[in-house]
Design a protein around this motif. Structure first.
Motif, PDB file in Angstrom:
ATOM      1  N   THR A  71       0.818  -1.211   0.000  1.00  0.00           N
ATOM      2  CA  THR A  71       0.000   0.000   0.000  1.00  0.00           C
ATOM      3  C   THR A  71       0.853   1.262   0.000  1.00  0.00           C
ATOM      4  O   THR A  71       0.310   2.372  -0.138  1.00  0.00           O
ATOM      5  N   LEU A  72       2.166   1.098   0.165  1.00  0.00           N
ATOM      6  CA  LEU A  72       3.077   2.239   0.206  1.00  0.00           C
ATOM      7  C   LEU A  72       3.943   2.256  -1.048  1.00  0.00           C
ATOM      8  O   LEU A  72       4.275   1.208  -1.594  1.00  0.00           O
ATOM      9  N   PRO A  73       4.363   3.443  -1.506  1.00  0.00           N
ATOM     10  CA  PRO A  73       5.183   3.518  -2.719  1.00  0.00           C
ATOM     11  C   PRO A  73       6.657   3.254  -2.432  1.00  0.00           C
ATOM     12  O   PRO A  73       7.116   3.337  -1.287  1.00  0.00           O
ATOM     13  N   ASP A  74       7.382   2.926  -3.491  1.00  0.00           N
ATOM     14  CA  ASP A  74       8.846   2.960  -3.518  1.00  0.00           C
ATOM     15  C   ASP A  74       9.533   1.844  -2.750  1.00  0.00           C
ATOM     16  O   ASP A  74      10.737   1.929  -2.488  1.00  0.00           O
ATOM     17  N   TRP A  75       8.819   0.776  -2.407  1.00  0.00           N
ATOM     18  CA  TRP A  75       9.453  -0.329  -1.696  1.00  0.00           C
ATOM     19  C   TRP A  75       9.937  -1.398  -2.681  1.00  0.00           C
ATOM     20  O   TRP A  75       9.222  -1.782  -3.602  1.00  0.00           O
ATOM     21  N   THR A  76      11.148  -1.878  -2.438  1.00  0.00           N
ATOM     22  CA  THR A  76      11.636  -3.105  -3.063  1.00  0.00           C
ATOM     23  C   THR A  76      11.400  -4.234  -2.068  1.00  0.00           C
ATOM     24  O   THR A  76      11.814  -4.122  -0.904  1.00  0.00           O
ATOM     25  N   VAL A  77      10.736  -5.290  -2.491  1.00  0.00           N
ATOM     26  CA  VAL A  77      10.408  -6.396  -1.589  1.00  0.00           C
ATOM     27  C   VAL A  77      11.035  -7.678  -2.125  1.00  0.00           C
ATOM     28  O   VAL A  77      10.705  -8.122  -3.229  1.00  0.00           O
ATOM     29  N   HIS A  78      11.937  -8.254  -1.336  1.00  0.00           N
ATOM     30  CA  HIS A  78      12.600  -9.510  -1.692  1.00  0.00           C
ATOM     31  C   HIS A  78      12.009 -10.650  -0.859  1.00  0.00           C
ATOM     32  O   HIS A  78      11.832 -10.505   0.361  1.00  0.00           O
ATOM     33  N   VAL A  79      11.751 -11.771  -1.512  1.00  0.00           N
ATOM     34  CA  VAL A  79      11.267 -12.972  -0.823  1.00  0.00           C
ATOM     35  C   VAL A  79      12.178 -14.120  -1.232  1.00  0.00           C
ATOM     36  O   VAL A  79      11.831 -14.938  -2.097  1.00  0.00           O
ATOM     37  N   PRO A  80      13.373 -14.204  -0.674  1.00  0.00           N
ATOM     38  CA  PRO A  80      14.332 -15.224  -1.111  1.00  0.00           C
ATOM     39  C   PRO A  80      13.851 -16.630  -0.782  1.00  0.00           C
ATOM     40  O   PRO A  80      13.163 -16.856   0.215  1.00  0.00           O
ATOM     41  N   GLY A  81      14.262 -17.564  -1.623  1.00  0.00           N
ATOM     42  CA  GLY A  81      13.937 -18.968  -1.395  1.00  0.00           C
ATOM     43  C   GLY A  81      15.143 -19.794  -0.991  1.00  0.00           C
ATOM     44  O   GLY A  81      15.043 -21.009  -0.827  1.00  0.00           O
TER      45      GLY A  81
END
Length: 301
Positions: free
Chosen positions: A123-133
């Motif tokens: 819901t917020l702008p400008d985030w990089t979101v990593h979900v490593p496996g």
């Protein structure tokens, strides 16, 4: 992944005087060595999660690159207002590193579960979101985030994982969707630690399997490329957090293309039994059998 996070962060603190680490008791003792070396840049605030984010924002505005760490519900959900105001609104950069994922700490009850964390940050702008496996992916994503001059990064660590690092190319994390298997009936996007489960669940099915270790920004170009030449634009999202979290991203990527979407992930209904992570995965239909059943039904329509 958390053990690798501790090792890499301790090394980074030795090498880069811009970096600071902020904790709220959880995992704090794992950084005793780093704290003894850098007492002015390794700060444990106690059980004060809102303050954790506020201090990270202040450190950023003072010219440092803060890394803030706690379990996912305490890092994102509890201090969400501070993330919105003390980071985004103030233009302050930070690296947030969580542990516990959606239900890794199932024995801790609902207070220790956070399937809605990525949806909240979306819901917020400008985030990089990593979900490593895989720990190797987590390490490369962390090193890149720490080396950046600024920016907002969320690194979501899990006790679950894949046998190998699907998301690395030449040892680097690209942030792009990677093709793990090719087929013609549909495209399945497997996120982070669910990749090996998805590959097992779709064995023998005529589907393309894409792997995502980074979900924000979403690789719209990679998704469209995978759909080229398929009989119809049919997409299955398999995410290790709240089902449908990336549905809007798929819709934006395919806004000019009629498509079908099946969004799989942690269900909206609360599971009130403690159990184990494996039991929670099965209950949410995220085990190999549950995924195969729902994907097969989707393909049959």
């Amino acid at each position: 992944m958390r053990e690798r996070f501790v090792e890499v962060t301790t090394d980074l603190l030795d090498r880069d005087e811009r970096l600071a680490l902020v904790t709220a008791d959880l995992s704090a003792k794992l950084f005793d060595r780093a704290r003894s070396r850098h007492p002015d840049r390794v700060l444990n605030l106690g059980i004060r999660e809102q303050l954790l984010i506020g201090v990270a924002g202040g450190l950023s505005l003072a010219g440092l690159r803060p890394i803030a760490h706690s379990f996912a519900p305490f890092l994102v959900e509890r201090p969400f207002e501070q993330i919105k105001l003390d980071l985004n609104h103030q233009g302050a950069g930070a690296v947030l590193v969580s542990a516990g994922a959606s239900y890794d700490i199932a024995g801790g009850g609902r207070s220790h579960q956070a399937p809605g964390d990525v949806a909240l940050l979306s819901t917020l702008p400008d985030w990089t979101v990593h979900v490593p496996g895989h720990p190797d992916e987590a390490e490369q994503q962390l090193r890149t985030a720490a080396a950046a001059a600024d920016g907002l990064v969320y690194l979501r660590l899990s006790n679950q994982g894949n046998a190998r690092a699907h998301g690395l190319v030449g040892g680097a994390a690209t942030g792009r969707l990677r093709v793990l298997r090719e087929g013609g009936a549909a495209t399945v996007v497997a996120v982070g630690p669910l990749a090996d489960t998805v590959l097992e669940a779709t064995a023998g099915l005529d589907v393309t399997v894409l792997y995502a270790a980074t979900v924000r920004p979403f690789d719209a170009t990679g998704l469209r490329a995978a759909l080229d030449g398929q009989r119809e634009a049919a997409v299955v999202l398999v995410e290790p957090y709240l089902a449908g979290t990336s549905s809007a991203e798929v819709a934006r990527a395919l806004v000019d293309l009629p498509h079908r979407l099946l969004a799989l992930g942690v269900g909206h209904d609360e599971l009130r039994n403690y159990g184990s992570p494996r039991q929670h995965a099965i209950a949410h239909g995220l085990g190999p059998a549950g995924l195969r059943l729902r994907i097969s039904r989707f393909l049959a329509h």
